[in-house]
Design an enzyme around this catalytic site. Structure first.
Site, PDB file in Angstrom:
ATOM      1  N   LYS A  84       0.928  -1.201  -0.083  1.00 52.92           N
ATOM      2  CA  LYS A  84      -0.013  -0.036   0.041  1.00 52.92           C
ATOM      3  C   LYS A  84       0.848   1.322   0.042  1.00 52.92           C
ATOM      4  O   LYS A  84       0.665   2.254  -0.721  1.00 52.92           O
ATOM      5  CB  LYS A  84      -0.818   0.231   1.235  1.00 52.92           C
ATOM      6  CG  LYS A  84      -1.724  -1.041   1.324  1.00 52.92           C
ATOM      7  CD  LYS A  84      -2.691  -1.031   2.602  1.00 52.92           C
ATOM      8  CE  LYS A  84      -1.962  -1.093   4.071  1.00 52.92           C
ATOM      9  NZ  LYS A  84      -1.340  -2.371   4.180  1.00 52.92           N
TER      10      LYS A  84
ATOM     11  N   ARG B  35      -9.585   1.112   9.223  1.00 52.88           N
ATOM     12  CA  ARG B  35      -8.837  -0.139   9.594  1.00 52.88           C
ATOM     13  C   ARG B  35      -9.864  -1.289  10.439  1.00 52.88           C
ATOM     14  O   ARG B  35      -9.774  -2.200  10.790  1.00 52.88           O
ATOM     15  CB  ARG B  35      -7.600  -0.092  10.297  1.00 52.88           C
ATOM     16  CG  ARG B  35      -6.343  -0.852   9.600  1.00 52.88           C
ATOM     17  CD  ARG B  35      -5.183   0.037  10.426  1.00 52.88           C
ATOM     18  NE  ARG B  35      -4.020  -0.878  10.238  1.00 52.88           N
ATOM     19  CZ  ARG B  35      -3.113  -0.547   9.578  1.00 52.88           C
ATOM     20  NH1 ARG B  35      -3.031   0.690   8.918  1.00 52.88           N
ATOM     21  NH2 ARG B  35      -1.900  -1.090   9.610  1.00 52.88           N
TER      22      ARG B  35
ATOM     23  N   ARG C  56      11.896  -4.933   4.850  1.00 47.81           N
ATOM     24  CA  ARG C  56      11.608  -3.688   4.776  1.00 47.81           C
ATOM     25  C   ARG C  56      12.560  -2.558   5.282  1.00 47.81           C
ATOM     26  O   ARG C  56      12.675  -2.935   6.524  1.00 47.81           O
ATOM     27  CB  ARG C  56      10.105  -3.573   5.269  1.00 47.81           C
ATOM     28  CG  ARG C  56       9.807  -2.028   5.092  1.00 47.81           C
ATOM     29  CD  ARG C  56       8.233  -1.781   5.375  1.00 47.81           C
ATOM     30  NE  ARG C  56       7.383  -2.179   6.217  1.00 47.81           N
ATOM     31  CZ  ARG C  56       6.020  -2.113   6.275  1.00 47.81           C
ATOM     32  NH1 ARG C  56       5.291  -1.688   5.270  1.00 47.81           N
ATOM     33  NH2 ARG C  56       5.536  -2.680   7.626  1.00 47.81           N
TER      34      ARG C  56
ATOM     35  N   ARG D 192      11.815  -0.465  11.075  1.00 50.73           N
ATOM     36  CA  ARG D 192      10.827  -0.377  12.005  1.00 50.73           C
ATOM     37  C   ARG D 192      10.713  -1.208  13.199  1.00 50.73           C
ATOM     38  O   ARG D 192      10.839  -2.348  12.886  1.00 50.73           O
ATOM     39  CB  ARG D 192       9.226  -0.207  11.349  1.00 50.73           C
ATOM     40  CG  ARG D 192       8.924   1.090  10.765  1.00 50.73           C
ATOM     41  CD  ARG D 192       7.665   0.953  10.025  1.00 50.73           C
ATOM     42  NE  ARG D 192       6.607   0.220  10.614  1.00 50.73           N
ATOM     43  CZ  ARG D 192       5.561   0.049   9.919  1.00 50.73           C
ATOM     44  NH1 ARG D 192       5.398   0.369   8.921  1.00 50.73           N
ATOM     45  NH2 ARG D 192       4.319  -0.605  10.583  1.00 50.73           N
TER      46      ARG D 192
ATOM     47  N   ARG E 212       0.227  -8.739  13.920  1.00 47.51           N
ATOM     48  CA  ARG E 212      -0.297  -7.852  13.021  1.00 47.51           C
ATOM     49  C   ARG E 212      -1.553  -8.582  11.998  1.00 47.51           C
ATOM     50  O   ARG E 212      -2.352  -7.799  11.619  1.00 47.51           O
ATOM     51  CB  ARG E 212       0.513  -6.856  12.437  1.00 47.51           C
ATOM     52  CG  ARG E 212       0.963  -5.820  13.511  1.00 47.51           C
ATOM     53  CD  ARG E 212       2.334  -5.313  13.089  1.00 47.51           C
ATOM     54  NE  ARG E 212       2.589  -4.434  12.062  1.00 47.51           N
ATOM     55  CZ  ARG E 212       3.569  -4.527  11.211  1.00 47.51           C
ATOM     56  NH1 ARG E 212       4.749  -4.945  11.806  1.00 47.51           N
ATOM     57  NH2 ARG E 212       3.789  -3.784  10.187  1.00 47.51           N
TER      58      ARG E 212
END
Ligand code: ADP
Ligand code: ADP
Ligand code: ZN
Length: 209
Positions: free
Chosen positions: A9, A84, A123, A156, A167
Site C-alpha cells: 500500500k 482499519r 523492509r 521499524r 499484526r
C-alpha cells in the site's frame, strides 16, 4: 488502499501521489511521527503500536478529520492504512458526507501470507525522504543509503517476524470485515499484489488514471 501489512500500500500510494499530485494520507506514518514528536496523540498511540494492536478509533478518526480539512485535500486524497475497522469506515462515511466528498475507488491489494512476512521482515525506509526499500525486492545501490536522497535507511521496530504474525491476525479479525463494508458499494476493486511492483503500479494507474 486496503490490504494487509506488507501488501504494498505505502509503496504504491507514494508513487500514485507523485504521479497524480494527490496527497497520500498514511495513518501509520502520521502516528509514528506523533510518537516521535511526543505529542498527546503520540503518547496515547504508543502502547497500542508497540503491542501490534490497533490505536483507538477516536484517535485515528481525529487525525484523519484534521488532515482532510487541510487545503491540499479539498479535491482528493489517497487513504493508506485507514479505515482499519468497520467503526472507522462508518466515521469516514459521515466525514465525507459532511464535506460533500465521495469515495471514487476502494482498491484492495491482495498478497499471500508468507510473502507478506518476507516483505515486512525485509523492509526499510529512508529517514530523509520516506522512500521504501527491501533487502531482496528493492535493494539500494549502496547498503543502508537511499538512492534518491542519500539519507540513512531505517527499519521499524515492529517489523520483525513475531510482531508481523500478530499484526496479520489483527488484520484478519478487525480490518478484513471493512472490505465487506465496501464490497457492495460499487467502487470496490481488487489488484493482485503478488505481481512485480511496476505491474501493480500499472494496474493501479489503469483504475485511477
Ligand atoms: P504496506 O504499506 O502495505 O505495509 P509496503 O509498501 O511498505 O507495504 O511494502 C512492504 C515491503 O515490500 C517493502 O519493503 C516494499 O519494498 C516491498 N514490496 C512492495 N510491493 C512489492 C511487490 N509488488 N513485490 C515485492 N516486494 C514488494
Ligand atoms: P502496516 O505496515 O502494519 O500496514 P502501518 O504503518 O499502517 O503498518 O501502521 C503501523 C501501526 O500503526 C499499526 O500496527 C497500528 O498500531 C497503528 N495504526 C495505523 N493505522 C491505524 C488505523 N487506521 N487504526 C488503528 N491503528 C492504526
Ligand atoms: Zn531518501
Amino acid at each position: 488502499f486496503m490490504g494487509p501489512p506488507g501488501a504494498g500500500k505505502g509503496t504504491q500510494a507514494r508513487q500514485i501521489a507523485e504521479k497524480y499530485g494527490i496527497p497520500q494520507l498514511s495513518t501509520g506514518d502520521m502516528l509514528r511521527a506523533a510518537v516521535k514528536a511526543g505529542t498527546d496523540v503520540g503518547r496515547k498511540a504508543k502502547a497500542a503500536m508497540e503491542s501490534c494492536g490497533l490505536v483507538t478509533d477516536d484517535i485515528v478518526v481525529g487525525i484523519i478529520a484534521d488532515r482532510i480539512s487541510a487545503a491540499d485535500c479539498k479535491k482528493c486524497f489517497i487513504l493508506d492504512g485507514f479505515p482499519r475497522t468497520v467503526a472507522q469506515a462508518q466515521a469516514l462515511d459521515s466525514m465525507l458526507l459532511e464535506r460533500k466528498l465521495k469515495i471514487d475507488h476502494v482498491i484492495d491489494i491482495t498478497c499471500d501470507t508468507e510473502a507478506l512476512v518476507a516483505r515486512i521482515t525485509g523492509r526499510s525506509t529512508c529517514a530523509g525522504c520516506g522512500e521504501g526499500y527491501h533487502t531482496e525486492h528493492k535493494k539500494p545501490k549502496k547498503a543502508g543509503v537511499c538512492d534518491k536522497c542519500g539519507g540513512t535507511l531505517t527499519t521499524r521496530a515492529d517489523d520483525n517476524e513475531e510482531t508481523v504474525r500478530n499484526r496479520l491476525s489483527v488484520y484478519d479479525q478487525q480490518t478484513a470485515p471493512v472490505i465487506d463494508h465496501y464490497r457492495h458499494k460499487g467502487a470496490f476493486k481488487t489488484v493482485d499484489g503478488m505481481q512485480e511492483m511496476d505491474t501493480v503500479f500499472k494496474n493501479l494507474c489503469a483504475i485511477i488514471g
